[in-house]
Design a protein around this motif. Sequence first.
Motif, PDB file in Angstrom:
ATOM      1  N   LEU A   1       2.771   5.458 -12.705  1.00 36.82           N
ATOM      2  CA  LEU A   1       2.477   6.107 -11.421  1.00 36.82           C
ATOM      3  C   LEU A   1       1.230   5.522 -10.762  1.00 36.82           C
ATOM      4  CD1 LEU A   1       3.215   9.805 -12.451  1.00 36.82           C
ATOM      5  CD2 LEU A   1       4.688   8.276 -11.131  1.00 36.82           C
ATOM      6  N   GLN A   2       0.824   4.323 -11.201  1.00 35.33           N
ATOM      7  CA  GLN A   2      -0.315   3.600 -10.628  1.00 35.33           C
ATOM      8  C   GLN A   2      -1.646   4.321 -10.863  1.00 35.33           C
ATOM      9  OE1 GLN A   2       0.438   0.503  -9.033  1.00 35.33           O
ATOM     10  NE2 GLN A   2       2.405   1.020  -9.962  1.00 35.33           N
ATOM     11  N   ILE A   3      -1.745   5.040 -11.980  1.00 33.52           N
ATOM     12  CA  ILE A   3      -2.986   5.733 -12.337  1.00 33.52           C
ATOM     13  C   ILE A   3      -3.462   5.168 -13.670  1.00 33.52           C
ATOM     14  CG2 ILE A   3      -4.058   7.937 -12.914  1.00 33.52           C
ATOM     15  CD1 ILE A   3      -1.975   9.291 -11.158  1.00 33.52           C
ATOM     16  N   THR A   4      -4.672   4.628 -13.684  1.00 34.67           N
ATOM     17  CA  THR A   4      -5.227   4.011 -14.881  1.00 34.67           C
ATOM     18  C   THR A   4      -6.336   4.885 -15.450  1.00 34.67           C
ATOM     19  OG1 THR A   4      -4.740   1.806 -13.991  1.00 34.67           O
ATOM     20  CG2 THR A   4      -6.294   1.940 -15.836  1.00 34.67           C
ATOM     21  N   ILE A   5      -6.220   5.202 -16.736  1.00 37.58           N
ATOM     22  CA  ILE A   5      -7.244   5.980 -17.433  1.00 37.58           C
ATOM     23  C   ILE A   5      -8.173   5.005 -18.137  1.00 37.58           C
ATOM     24  CG2 ILE A   5      -7.691   7.757 -19.156  1.00 37.58           C
ATOM     25  CD1 ILE A   5      -6.219   8.791 -16.715  1.00 37.58           C
ATOM     26  N   THR A   6      -9.441   4.984 -17.737  1.00 36.97           N
ATOM     27  CA  THR A   6     -10.404   4.028 -18.295  1.00 36.97           C
ATOM     28  C   THR A   6     -11.326   4.670 -19.331  1.00 36.97           C
ATOM     29  OG1 THR A   6     -11.895   4.470 -16.432  1.00 36.97           O
ATOM     30  CG2 THR A   6     -10.361   2.613 -16.219  1.00 36.97           C
TER      31      THR A   6
ATOM     32  N   ASP B   1       0.813  -1.231   0.000  1.00 36.46           N
ATOM     33  CA  ASP B   1       0.000   0.000   0.000  1.00 36.46           C
ATOM     34  C   ASP B   1       0.839   1.271   0.000  1.00 36.46           C
ATOM     35  OD1 ASP B   1      -2.244  -1.585   0.077  1.00 36.46           O
ATOM     36  OD2 ASP B   1      -2.398  -1.500   2.271  1.00 36.46           O
ATOM     37  N   ALA B   2       2.134   1.155  -0.101  1.00 40.50           N
ATOM     38  CA  ALA B   2       3.008   2.331  -0.157  1.00 40.50           C
ATOM     39  C   ALA B   2       3.571   2.466  -1.569  1.00 40.50           C
ATOM     40  CB  ALA B   2       4.149   2.220   0.850  1.00 40.50           C
ATOM     41  N   PHE B   3       3.784   3.696  -1.966  1.00 42.97           N
ATOM     42  CA  PHE B   3       4.271   3.963  -3.318  1.00 42.97           C
ATOM     43  C   PHE B   3       5.387   4.987  -3.256  1.00 42.97           C
ATOM     44  CE2 PHE B   3       4.186   6.282  -7.357  1.00 42.97           C
ATOM     45  CZ  PHE B   3       4.344   5.230  -8.256  1.00 42.97           C
ATOM     46  N   LEU B   4       6.493   4.700  -3.944  1.00 40.02           N
ATOM     47  CA  LEU B   4       7.635   5.606  -4.012  1.00 40.02           C
ATOM     48  C   LEU B   4       7.938   5.922  -5.469  1.00 40.02           C
ATOM     49  CD1 LEU B   4      10.192   4.169  -1.419  1.00 40.02           C
ATOM     50  CD2 LEU B   4       8.775   6.212  -1.184  1.00 40.02           C
TER      51      LEU B   4
ATOM     52  N   GLN C   1      -1.038   9.500 -25.708  1.00 39.47           N
ATOM     53  CA  GLN C   1      -0.682   8.096 -25.502  1.00 39.47           C
ATOM     54  C   GLN C   1       0.521   7.965 -24.575  1.00 39.47           C
ATOM     55  OE1 GLN C   1      -2.008   4.701 -27.134  1.00 39.47           O
ATOM     56  NE2 GLN C   1      -1.211   4.794 -25.040  1.00 39.47           N
ATOM     57  N   TRP C   2       1.528   8.827 -24.756  1.00 34.57           N
ATOM     58  CA  TRP C   2       2.706   8.799 -23.877  1.00 34.57           C
ATOM     59  C   TRP C   2       2.324   9.122 -22.434  1.00 34.57           C
ATOM     60  CZ3 TRP C   2       5.129  12.920 -21.207  1.00 34.57           C
ATOM     61  CH2 TRP C   2       6.348  12.569 -20.598  1.00 34.57           C
ATOM     62  N   LEU C   3       1.439  10.087 -22.245  1.00 30.44           N
ATOM     63  CA  LEU C   3       1.007  10.446 -20.892  1.00 30.44           C
ATOM     64  C   LEU C   3       0.240   9.301 -20.238  1.00 30.44           C
ATOM     65  CD1 LEU C   3      -0.112  14.148 -21.405  1.00 30.44           C
ATOM     66  CD2 LEU C   3       1.844  13.349 -20.087  1.00 30.44           C
ATOM     67  N   VAL C   4      -0.528   8.553 -21.019  1.00 31.08           N
ATOM     68  CA  VAL C   4      -1.244   7.390 -20.472  1.00 31.08           C
ATOM     69  C   VAL C   4      -0.249   6.348 -19.973  1.00 31.08           C
ATOM     70  CG1 VAL C   4      -2.732   5.444 -21.080  1.00 31.08           C
ATOM     71  CG2 VAL C   4      -3.328   7.749 -21.834  1.00 31.08           C
TER      72      VAL C   4
ATOM     73  N   ILE D   1      -8.458  13.402 -11.588  1.00 32.36           N
ATOM     74  CA  ILE D   1      -7.545  12.619 -12.428  1.00 32.36           C
ATOM     75  C   ILE D   1      -8.265  12.339 -13.752  1.00 32.36           C
ATOM     76  CG2 ILE D   1      -6.084  10.584 -12.571  1.00 32.36           C
ATOM     77  CD1 ILE D   1      -5.350  12.490 -10.339  1.00 32.36           C
ATOM     78  N   LYS D   2      -8.264  13.329 -14.623  1.00 31.27           N
ATOM     79  CA  LYS D   2      -8.966  13.219 -15.899  1.00 31.27           C
ATOM     80  C   LYS D   2      -8.188  13.988 -16.955  1.00 31.27           C
ATOM     81  CE  LYS D   2     -13.371  14.227 -18.182  1.00 31.27           C
ATOM     82  NZ  LYS D   2     -14.728  14.816 -18.016  1.00 31.27           N
ATOM     83  N   LEU D   3      -7.820  13.325 -18.028  1.00 36.00           N
ATOM     84  CA  LEU D   3      -7.062  13.951 -19.102  1.00 36.00           C
ATOM     85  C   LEU D   3      -7.998  14.569 -20.136  1.00 36.00           C
ATOM     86  CD1 LEU D   3      -4.175  11.429 -19.913  1.00 36.00           C
ATOM     87  CD2 LEU D   3      -3.929  13.707 -18.929  1.00 36.00           C
ATOM     88  N   GLN D   4      -7.591  15.717 -20.668  1.00 38.47           N
ATOM     89  CA  GLN D   4      -8.259  16.317 -21.810  1.00 38.47           C
ATOM     90  C   GLN D   4      -7.253  17.187 -22.560  1.00 38.47           C
ATOM     91  OE1 GLN D   4     -11.436  18.993 -20.855  1.00 38.47           O
ATOM     92  NE2 GLN D   4     -10.286  20.087 -19.281  1.00 38.47           N
TER      93      GLN D   4
END
Length: 393
Positions: free
Chosen positions: A297-302, A61-64, A288-291, A226-229
């Motif tokens: 960074l453990q962030i998923t764009i769905t 549960d920890a992230f570095l 695409q590169w940012l995704v 956390i939303k890309l546009q």
Amino acid sequence: MVLPPGFKSDKPNQACKLLRSLYGLRQASRQWNVKLTRALQAAGFKQSSADPSLFTKAKDDAFLALLIYVDDILVAGTSPSQIQSLKQMLDDAFKIKDLGTLNYFLGIEALRTPSGLHLCQRKYILDILAENGFLDSKPSNTPCVTGQKLTNYEGNLLAKPEVYRKLVGKLLYLTHTRPDISYSVQQLSQFVDKPRDSHLTAAHRVLRYLKRSPGKGLFFPSTSQIKLQGFSDSDWASCAETRKSITSFCIYLGDSLISWKTKKQATISRSSSEAEYRALASTVCEVQWLVYLLADLQITITESIPIFCDNKSAIAIGENHVFHERTKHIEIDCHVVRQKVCEGLIKLMAVSTLQQTADGFTKALPKILFDNFHDKLGIRDIHAPAYGGVMKQ
């Protein structure tokens, strides 16, 4: 290399074996990077494929996350104890110097508050103004004159072109926190080989604009979604000499501007639709590169990422496979837009030119439109009295 004093050998044609990398050698930085990478990977860190300077580690549960620039390292994480363990490991291996909480890194000033993170280059700007004698100059409202077109033939060649080149180089680095001058600096950087006095005057206009508010910088709110546009735009055949168009885009993560670009296209476009379509292709590749980077960074764009474009023909080319006559001369790599639309990664959206945020990256805007463009970038001056600061020139 020179043999040390007192070294004697009876055997001729001997060679020295280098046991350590020394500063000044061509391979020194590479050997340092290899050693640091091996040490971090041995500690369980994973090197990002999207950005090799980024290392991440997820455990219990920890992230570095580590961001590396040669031998300067930024550390961020969710567990203070693991951060401390990491610093102890690095100190045992390399004898590091802990500078504490981030406040100044590579000329960029960082200030963390409960509301978010503010990045600026105020000291860097003041140093540029002092070096060029513009600390007491009259401020300008915009970084460039509306409708100005710089060319290779107007004006006289500078007697000392290195002055112009040095100034443009510093302004290029300044665009990391000041996207509002990106278009002006892109125009200036085209003439570093043979600069003229008209180009230097335009560069001085940028300095007078910076003099107005040197403390401005990017603000990243802590409550942002956390939303890309993205916004994609192009100025067709804007170069008076080559008739090439300008590609520009800006991408937001929630309310935070995280990526932007303004660049002259490599080839001539036959229509404004083609120029806009090429700009869309560049925007899609950046998205695409940012995704990929966010995934590290453990962030998923769905959800599909909306990309706003003010040219309906370009949107139709990206969504319609029947436009053969219009698109058969366009390079295959530009059709990455269609592929990502079909995959569901992006969704093309129409927007009016007045609401097109990226418009300010393609041309010199008048003051009213430039102020509107400036506000959309999320730039703030934390040193201004309105934000509780005090301006010191």
